[in-house]
Design an enzyme around this catalytic site. Structure first.
Site, mmCIF file in Angstrom:
data_model
loop_
_atom_site.group_PDB
_atom_site.id
_atom_site.type_symbol
_atom_site.label_atom_id
_atom_site.label_comp_id
_atom_site.label_asym_id
_atom_site.label_seq_id
_atom_site.Cartn_x
_atom_site.Cartn_y
_atom_site.Cartn_z
ATOM 1 N N TYR A 62 0.790 -1.230 0.000
ATOM 2 C CA TYR A 62 0.000 0.000 0.000
ATOM 3 C C TYR A 62 0.825 1.285 0.000
ATOM 4 O O TYR A 62 0.267 2.363 -0.154
ATOM 5 C CB TYR A 62 -0.949 0.008 1.211
ATOM 6 C CG TYR A 62 -1.877 -1.180 1.225
ATOM 7 C CD1 TYR A 62 -2.894 -1.293 0.286
ATOM 8 C CD2 TYR A 62 -1.729 -2.199 2.157
ATOM 9 C CE1 TYR A 62 -3.748 -2.386 0.283
ATOM 10 C CE2 TYR A 62 -2.576 -3.294 2.161
ATOM 11 C CZ TYR A 62 -3.581 -3.385 1.223
ATOM 12 O OH TYR A 62 -4.420 -4.467 1.220
ATOM 13 N N ASN A 113 -13.468 3.462 -1.174
ATOM 14 C CA ASN A 113 -12.508 2.366 -1.064
ATOM 15 C C ASN A 113 -13.025 1.525 0.091
ATOM 16 O O ASN A 113 -12.783 1.842 1.259
ATOM 17 C CB ASN A 113 -11.097 2.877 -0.786
ATOM 18 C CG ASN A 113 -10.077 1.742 -0.720
ATOM 19 O OD1 ASN A 113 -10.447 0.582 -0.563
ATOM 20 N ND2 ASN A 113 -8.815 2.079 -0.821
ATOM 21 N N HIS A 119 -14.933 -7.366 -0.989
ATOM 22 C CA HIS A 119 -15.003 -8.779 -1.353
ATOM 23 C C HIS A 119 -16.024 -9.560 -0.537
ATOM 24 O O HIS A 119 -16.212 -10.749 -0.778
ATOM 25 C CB HIS A 119 -13.622 -9.413 -1.172
ATOM 26 C CG HIS A 119 -12.514 -8.525 -1.600
ATOM 27 N ND1 HIS A 119 -12.293 -8.189 -2.923
ATOM 28 C CD2 HIS A 119 -11.592 -7.828 -0.876
ATOM 29 C CE1 HIS A 119 -11.263 -7.356 -2.992
ATOM 30 N NE2 HIS A 119 -10.823 -7.119 -1.766
ATOM 31 N N ASP A 126 -25.552 -3.273 -1.823
ATOM 32 C CA ASP A 126 -26.952 -2.880 -1.956
ATOM 33 C C ASP A 126 -27.147 -1.400 -1.645
ATOM 34 O O ASP A 126 -27.949 -0.731 -2.308
ATOM 35 C CB ASP A 126 -27.834 -3.740 -1.053
ATOM 36 C CG ASP A 126 -27.964 -5.180 -1.550
ATOM 37 O OD1 ASP A 126 -27.520 -5.470 -2.689
ATOM 38 O OD2 ASP A 126 -28.495 -6.013 -0.792
ATOM 39 N N HIS A 139 -9.238 1.306 -5.394
ATOM 40 C CA HIS A 139 -8.368 0.387 -4.647
ATOM 41 C C HIS A 139 -6.925 0.810 -4.885
ATOM 42 O O HIS A 139 -6.526 1.036 -6.035
ATOM 43 C CB HIS A 139 -8.569 -1.060 -5.083
ATOM 44 C CG HIS A 139 -9.938 -1.553 -4.779
ATOM 45 N ND1 HIS A 139 -10.341 -1.862 -3.499
ATOM 46 C CD2 HIS A 139 -11.008 -1.730 -5.574
ATOM 47 C CE1 HIS A 139 -11.616 -2.218 -3.534
ATOM 48 N NE2 HIS A 139 -12.041 -2.148 -4.780
ATOM 49 N N ILE A 140 -6.175 0.930 -3.819
ATOM 50 C CA ILE A 140 -4.774 1.342 -3.905
ATOM 51 C C ILE A 140 -3.960 0.281 -4.629
ATOM 52 O O ILE A 140 -3.150 0.590 -5.507
ATOM 53 C CB ILE A 140 -4.221 1.612 -2.491
ATOM 54 C CG1 ILE A 140 -4.973 2.795 -1.859
ATOM 55 C CG2 ILE A 140 -2.715 1.870 -2.535
ATOM 56 C CD1 ILE A 140 -4.716 2.980 -0.376
ATOM 57 N N SER A 141 -4.169 -0.977 -4.269
ATOM 58 C CA SER A 141 -3.447 -2.076 -4.921
ATOM 59 C C SER A 141 -4.310 -2.653 -6.041
ATOM 60 O O SER A 141 -5.518 -2.393 -6.121
ATOM 61 C CB SER A 141 -3.105 -3.171 -3.906
ATOM 62 O OG SER A 141 -4.282 -3.797 -3.432
ATOM 63 N N ARG A 150 -9.479 -11.859 -3.354
ATOM 64 C CA ARG A 150 -9.610 -10.424 -3.594
ATOM 65 C C ARG A 150 -10.042 -10.099 -5.033
ATOM 66 O O ARG A 150 -10.323 -8.951 -5.341
ATOM 67 C CB ARG A 150 -8.295 -9.703 -3.307
ATOM 68 C CG ARG A 150 -7.875 -9.752 -1.868
ATOM 69 C CD ARG A 150 -6.643 -8.900 -1.630
ATOM 70 N NE ARG A 150 -6.008 -9.188 -0.380
ATOM 71 C CZ ARG A 150 -6.340 -8.649 0.797
ATOM 72 N NH1 ARG A 150 -7.332 -7.780 0.857
ATOM 73 N NH2 ARG A 150 -5.697 -8.983 1.887
#
Length: 184
Positions: A62, A113, A119, A126, A139-141, A150
């Protein structure tokens, strides 16, 4: 703030008040009535579990930027676009859902994020499906290049845009995308 809570630079430190974590501008302060209202110029940026540990937890994945650094990047991107920022973080799924519902309409856009809830949380998915403003999943990664569990995101089909694997500058890209939607 109630007795025992200390607010420092957007953080609420739990000293017996039952609240802790990164509160951003509106987080815990909103419950105390010390908040500015969101409007059509506000970008709501929500951060999920463990992102309060950004810069400490798994820096090889990260990076070394903190959540406060991310907030400053978002604030600068919003200012450049003439937008305001409401930046929040929670480790609690229900709190994130409440915030999504709060920002589901009448603001410039939503950047989320969801971290690990990406996941696992059908409930968060919803809530986001009811959002009527431009929404971005960040998402950072690169979640698709990581562990198998993931690879699936419950949010992708209910958000309008995704920014994945661009590091913390992905938040800036997300804010800019929201700003571009205002010009349409």
């Amino acid at each position: 703030m109630p007795g025992g809570c200390v607010r420092k630079g957007g953080r609420v430190r739990d000293q017996g008040c039952g609240r802790s974590g990164y509160a951003g501008w509106n987080g815990a302060a909103a419950r105390d009535g010390h908040t500015r209202g969101m409007d059509s110029t506000t970008v709501l940026v929500l951060n999920g579990p463990n992102l309060n540990l950004l810069g400490e937890r798994e820096p090889e994945i990260y990076g070394s930027a903190t959540l406060a650094d991310v907030e400053e990047l978002c604030r600068a991107a919003c200012a450049a676009a003439g937008l305001g920022l409401d930046f929040r973080q929670s480790n609690h799924e229900g709190q994130l859902i409440d915030w999504v519902q709060e920002g589901r309409r009448g603001i410039a856009g939503l950047v989320v994020n969801a971290a690990g809830y990406t996941h696992t949380s059908v409930a968060l998915r919803d809530a986001i499906s009811a959002v009527t403003v431009p929404s971005v999943e960040v998402h950072i990664s690169d979640i698709h290049a990581r562990e198998e569990f993931r690879h699936h995101s419950y949010l992708t089909d209910v958000t309008d845009h995704q920014v994945i694997g661009r590091g913390v500058t992905g938040y800036v890209e997300a804010v800019r995308w929201v700003a571009e939607q205002q010009d349409r």
